[in-house]
Scaffold this motif. Structure first.
Motif, PDB file in Angstrom:
ATOM      1  N   ASP A  86      29.944   6.300 -18.527  1.00  0.00           N
ATOM      2  CA  ASP A  86      30.877   5.300 -18.254  1.00  0.00           C
ATOM      3  C   ASP A  86      31.404   4.625 -19.640  1.00  0.00           C
ATOM      4  O   ASP A  86      32.166   3.615 -19.293  1.00  0.00           O
ATOM      5  N   PHE A  90      32.627  13.929 -12.018  1.00  0.00           N
ATOM      6  CA  PHE A  90      32.021  13.650 -10.687  1.00  0.00           C
ATOM      7  C   PHE A  90      30.458  14.095 -10.860  1.00  0.00           C
ATOM      8  O   PHE A  90      29.331  13.413 -10.737  1.00  0.00           O
ATOM      9  N   TRP A  91      30.242  15.343 -11.109  1.00  0.00           N
ATOM     10  CA  TRP A  91      28.933  15.807 -11.278  1.00  0.00           C
ATOM     11  C   TRP A  91      28.234  15.406 -12.568  1.00  0.00           C
ATOM     12  O   TRP A  91      26.966  15.219 -12.235  1.00  0.00           O
ATOM     13  N   GLY A 140      28.246  12.166 -13.170  1.00  0.00           N
ATOM     14  CA  GLY A 140      27.846  10.991 -12.769  1.00  0.00           C
ATOM     15  C   GLY A 140      28.682   9.727 -12.953  1.00  0.00           C
ATOM     16  O   GLY A 140      28.255   8.756 -13.103  1.00  0.00           O
ATOM     17  N   LEU A 141      30.028  10.015 -13.270  1.00  0.00           N
ATOM     18  CA  LEU A 141      30.637   9.150 -13.378  1.00  0.00           C
ATOM     19  C   LEU A 141      30.777   7.928 -12.530  1.00  0.00           C
ATOM     20  O   LEU A 141      30.955   8.529 -11.190  1.00  0.00           O
ATOM     21  N   SER A 142      30.850   7.018 -12.607  1.00  0.00           N
ATOM     22  CA  SER A 142      30.767   5.748 -11.462  1.00  0.00           C
ATOM     23  C   SER A 142      31.948   5.699 -10.748  1.00  0.00           C
ATOM     24  O   SER A 142      33.040   6.287 -10.862  1.00  0.00           O
ATOM     25  N   ILE A 143      31.937   5.125  -9.538  1.00  0.00           N
ATOM     26  CA  ILE A 143      33.037   5.203  -8.456  1.00  0.00           C
ATOM     27  C   ILE A 143      34.162   4.572  -9.105  1.00  0.00           C
ATOM     28  O   ILE A 143      35.363   4.970  -8.891  1.00  0.00           O
ATOM     29  N   LEU A 166      35.823   6.904 -11.463  1.00  0.00           N
ATOM     30  CA  LEU A 166      36.465   7.924 -10.712  1.00  0.00           C
ATOM     31  C   LEU A 166      37.617   7.644 -10.342  1.00  0.00           C
ATOM     32  O   LEU A 166      38.967   8.265 -10.307  1.00  0.00           O
TER      33      LEU A 166
END
Lengths: 604, 409
Positions: free
Chosen positions: B134, B174-175, B177-180, B183
């Motif tokens: 992030d 996304f995989w 682990g990027l935060s919403i 995203l």
């Protein structure tokens, strides 16, 4: 936190969810398209790629009553252009080759631009062979231009039959709107005469060839190898009641004259000949109609397109005396022995002239001599309403219902007719001239012939018609059409008396003794219809043989003078050619020729 | 029995069998759809040739040491970018896009190769350490790795491949682990750009929606303002790109809004494709008997519209089989990726999953009228040498990772 998020079960679940959802949506959609709505797509798919090509059947041909071919189909070349492949710079060249005025090809293409570019447009029908060979030679330089072979009418027997046969021409937008279920724009449809009246029999049944076309509408093969194609069915070959020989003779005799000839077989109502003169060349209408021809025919003062046989209305003149005699005898107001004195005329309010002074005449001799005085007297005994009543029984004052073409009804006035014009006290002197077929009475040549046929057959005949039936090509049998019978209330004895008068007209000392024949006995009646605008119209009605009538005929020649002189000889020739052609041996044919020549001498 | 066990252990049949079946179905349909077309006479033979070549490449890649992929990721990425530049200079124009390099008889699409290279490179970067993804710096680098090839591909211009890139980059992030929130930041410019093409109203509504989402997820005014400005820029940029798009691509976008408006024009393919699929019915019209296919109602059906041929000639049975095979294959790759503990290898497999899944989604979606016509082949099935080769290479990578999975779990 990163560690937790990386490849977390949550994120895996989301991806699995998305994947399963997509697969599920696809499956549902495929089910919907391929199972539920399959039929809708199937129809679209079939319409896409299968094209039905119409197969225009051969039109039925016409035979005469002796099965001579009168009208058949002959191949003709038609030049056509497929706009999708065509180069408009060729317009000028084609105009020149086809003898068109400059811009004609371009005009035709413009008119048809609403149709698909891949559907060929007919540019000219009946192109001659020189043009066909030119097309063949220059095929590579003429993209989108080619020719097809189509059928057009031929008249192998040499009979013109312009008003009888009629012709075909491209369907009018109006008729197309009414009969969309069968016709397509550009189809040819019977336009006149038999071609029109029997269109449904003649046209046959269109066939369909199903071909596969690719997305550019290009033909690439047969659909199911042609197994679902429907062959076109040829139109019915009509057998006319017309006698080719009689028709031809009548046409030749009427050449250069204005008028009509109608001949009917009394026992059947079958029309043996039907001529309206002047005629016009049906070939000119058959597929290739030039503007010059149309200008000429529309501006001709003799109006060749007008069917005089069924449409022209003339007073019947003295031929009408036959009806007057029949009515009076049948009513009992006179009998065979009743005598009137002819002193050269008749006075009723004023003096009505007779063309001679016949002395005491009975009905037979009054017919023989065509004594006006006798019939002046008679009409006052009959009365107009009775005359009209009988006239209707014999087919006057109404359409005969002939199977072809338009027809005029004519007029036999009754008392109410005059009351409407002059009031209750209409001058009764008007009646006198009606007794001799002049005045307001008007009839068509067809009505006269029909009347003669009914008379010859003692009051019974069938509705006049020109088509007997059609030829069943598989068996060779003629399938006959039915026509309604006509019966009059007049007694047989009455006919005998009147027919004796008609016999004497030709074979006694009557007005047509010059057409007497050795071969058979002709009975008839001459007539001369007064014409305020020019020379009188000549009329003749008759039948033969007297003992056993096989032909009844009416001849009307306009503006020539006396009926005995101008109309009767024509009737005789037509009768002869009809009655003698039946004897088919060579010897008889020679005799036929001789008789024809003799006939001409007599006429002179 | 022992041999059997060994083979099962070395080769993932849940991967290989669906692929073999899909390639077989593809060959059958290519044969059928090109048989009557004089323009595509040798396509079946060419495809067969590539299947054979692919088989050997599969074997080679399958038995390579698994760490090879990590080692070659940077060089192959650089090489891929060079090829993408090269194609812009000396490329061959095919239907409006300069995307092909002539390579003897066969053409070659550098963007296909760049897919693998980008997946490897991005996976490599994302798995470099356990850095917080992030962080703005890392995200920018990751996006740069992903979007430099996209920019080059857009210049060709090849819309379809660009979309594929956009989605697999997104799924990789996304995989990882990027935060919403991030995203949203990454996705939103794409969504906004698309809305801008649809029209001013859609553009404004999308921007308002974005503002609402941003303030729900985050209270930082400066951050939100920056993201909003970025999106605004993306919208105008999209409008600009739309206007420089080749006419056939513009028309494709337009015709999606109303395909029936121009049935003989750009909506034609969409309608004919649906007619082909729908008219197939339950069992189809039979091999070589689909009139839509055999009469070439759909241009070049053996490439992007191959699914029509399958659906028409083999019906619902055939089309659902393809969907199920993809579901099995993609599900298996997803499972393997999830089970792989090595981050690089897991991300690589997810990248491969993403590429295949997006192809599957767009290709079948467009044929059955659910999404616009975008020129994207159906993996393993569509005709196309470089496409097949690249897809097999990706499967080989997945298979290789499966072979050595015990080293990483």
């Amino acid at each position: 936190m990163n560690k937790i998020n990386f490849a977390s079960l949550n994120r895996k679940a989301i991806l699995v969810g998305v994947l399963v959802t997509v697969a599920l949506v696809f499956s549902i959609r495929l089910f919907q398209m391929q199972i539920i709505n399959q039929q809708i797509y199937d129809e679209k798919s079939a319409g896409n790629s299968i094209k039905a090509i119409e197969q225009i059947p051969f039109r039925g041909v016409f035979y005469d009553r002796n099965l001579n071919l009168l009208v058949d189909n002959i191949p003709a070349y038609t030049l056509q252009i497929t706009p999708a492949d065509y180069d408009t710079s060729l317009n000028k060249t084609l105009d020149a080759v086809l003898d068109f005025n400059e811009g004609t090809v371009s005009n035709i293409l413009m008119r048809n631009r609403i149709y698909s570019k891949y559907v060929p447009i007919r540019i000219k029908r009946g192109i001659d062979f020189k043009v066909v060979s030119w097309l063949e030679e220059n095929y590579n330089y003429l993209p989108g231009v080619d020719y097809i072979v189509e059928m057009q009418r031929g008249y192998p027997f040499g009979v013109m039959g312009s008003h009888l046969f009629g012709y075909s021409k491209e369907i009018s937008p109006k008729q197309y709107q009414q009969e969309k279920d069968y016709y397509r724009p550009g189809d040819y449809v019977g336009h006149n005469g038999i071609e029109k009246a029997y269109e449904k029999d003649l046209r046959g049944i269109k066939g369909f060839k199903y071909v596969l076309v690719d997305s550019k509408r290009k033909e690439i093969g047969r659909y199911k190898d042609g197994s679902v194609d429907r062959e076109s069915i040829k139109g019915k070959d009509l057998v006319l009641s017309i006698d080719g020989y009689a028709q031809k003779t009548a046409e030749e005799e009427m050449k250069g004259k204005r008028g009509a000839v109608v001949a009917i077989e009394p026992s059947t109502g079958e029309i043996l000949a039907l001529v309206s003169s002047p005629e016009y060349d049906l070939n000119q209408f058959s597929y290739v109609t030039t503007k010059e021809f149309l200008d000429q025919i529309y501006n001709d003062p003799d109006n060749p397109l007008f069917n005089r046989a069924t449409m022209s209305l003339k007073p019947p003149g003295s031929t009408f005396k036959i009806l007057a005699a029949l009515v009076a005898l049948d009513m009992g107001v006179i009998n065979a022995n009743t005598v009137f004195h002819c002193g050269g005329g008749f006075t009723f309010g004023r003096f009505f002239k007779c063309h001679g002074s016949h002395g005491a005449v009975n009905v037979v001799h009054a017919i023989e001599k065509s004594c006006n005085t006798f019939f002046y007297n008679l009409i006052y005994k009959i009365g107009l309403n009775n005359l009209k009543r009988y006239a209707l029984e014999f087919g006057f004052s109404k359409k005969t219902g002939i199977d072809i073409g338009e027809e005029a009804a004519g007029l036999i006035p009754d008392e109410s007719y005059y009351e409407k014009i002059y009031g209750k006290n209409w001058p009764r002197s008007i009646m006198a001239s009606l007794g001799i077929g002049q005045g307001e009475i008007s009839v068509t040549p067809l009505q006269l012939a029909y009347f003669t046929a009914i008379t010859a057959n003692n009051g019974v005949s069938y509705k006049p018609h020109v088509v007997k039936g059609y030829l069943d090509n598989s068996t060779g049998n003629i399938i006959k059409y039915e026509f309604p019978v006509t019966k009059t209330s007049v007694k047989k004895e009455v006919f005998d008396i009147v027919k004796e008068g008609m016999f004497l007209v030709v074979n006694g000392r009557g007005t047509a003794t010059h057409i007497r024949s050795n071969e058979f006995k002709i009975a008839g009646k001459t007539g001369t219809a007064q014409n305020p605008h020019g020379k009188d119209h000549a009329l003749f009605i008759g039948f033969a043989p007297y003992e056993n009538p096989k032909i009844a005929i009416a001849v009307v020649v306009e503006n020539v003078g006396f009926g005995g002189t101008h109309a009767a000889p024509i009737a005789k020739k037509v009768i002869e050619s009809y009655l003698l052609k039946g004897k088919s041996s060579n010897k008889k044919n020679q005799m036929f020729t001789q008789v024809m020549q003799t006939g001409e001498e007599i006429a002179d | 029995m022992r041999i059997d066990y060994n083979i099962k252990d070395k080769i993932d049949f849940y991967i290989v069998i669906p692929v073999i079946l899909l390639i077989s179905i593809g060959l059958v349909s290519i044969f059928s759809s090109t048989y009557n077309n004089p323009l595509a006479q040798n396509n079946f033979e060419k495809q067969l040739y590539f299947v054979v070549v692919s088989f050997f490449i599969f074997l080679i890649l399958h038995f390579l040491p698994t760490n090879t992929f990590k080692i070659i990721s940077a060089p192959s990425y650089i090489f891929g970018l060079l090829l993408l530049l090269l194609v812009l200079v000396i490329g061959k124009k095919v239907s409006g896009a300069k995307s092909w390099l002539g390579l003897g008889v066969f053409g070659f699409q550098p963007s296909e190769f760049a897919k693998i290279a980008t997946i490897l490179m991005l996976s490599n970067f994302l798995s470099r350490n356990n850095n917080n993804i992030d962080s703005i710096k890392d995200i920018i680098i990751a996006l740069a790795i992903g979007f430099i090839p996209v920019a080059l591909i857009l210049l060709e211009p090849d819309m379809g491949t660009s979309i594929i890139f956009f989605f697999f980059i997104l799924i990789l992030l996304f995989w990882k682990g990027l935060s919403i929130l991030w995203l949203v930041v990454v996705i939103s410019p794409g969504v906004i750009a698309l809305s801008a093409i649809f029209g001013t109203t859609a553009f404004i509504i999308a921007l308002l929606l974005l503002l609402v989402i941003l303030f729900l997820l985050n209270k930082d005014l400066f951050f939100n303002g920056s993201v909003f400005a970025l999106n605004l820029g993306a919208g105008f940029f999209a409008d600009y790109v739309y206007n420089i798009l080749s006419p056939h691509q513009q028309a494709r976008i337009n015709s999606f809004i109303d395909p029936s408006s121009d049935p003989l024009g750009t909506g034609y393919n969409s309608i004919q494709a649906m007619v082909a699929v729908g008219s197939g019915g339950l069992f189809g019209k039979g091999f070589m008997s689909g009139n839509q296919t055999q009469l070439q109602y759909i241009p070049e059906q053996w490439t992007d519209f191959i699914f029509c041929a399958i659906s028409e000639e083999f019906g619902f049975i055939g089309s659902i089989t393809v969907v199920i095979l993809f579901l099995l294959l993609l599900g298996r790759i997803l499972r393997n990726a999830s089970n792989t503990r090595d981050e690089f290898l897991s991300l690589t497999q997810i990248g491969i999953f993403a590429v295949l899944f997006i192809h599957f989604l767009i290709n079948i979606g467009m044929v059955i009228g659910l999404i616009p016509i975008i020129g994207v082949p159906l993996p393993f099935v569509s005709y196309g040498g470089s496409s097949l080769l690249v897809n097999v290479i990706m499967i080989a990578i997945v298979s290789n990772i499966y072979r050595t999975r015990k080293n990483y779990t």
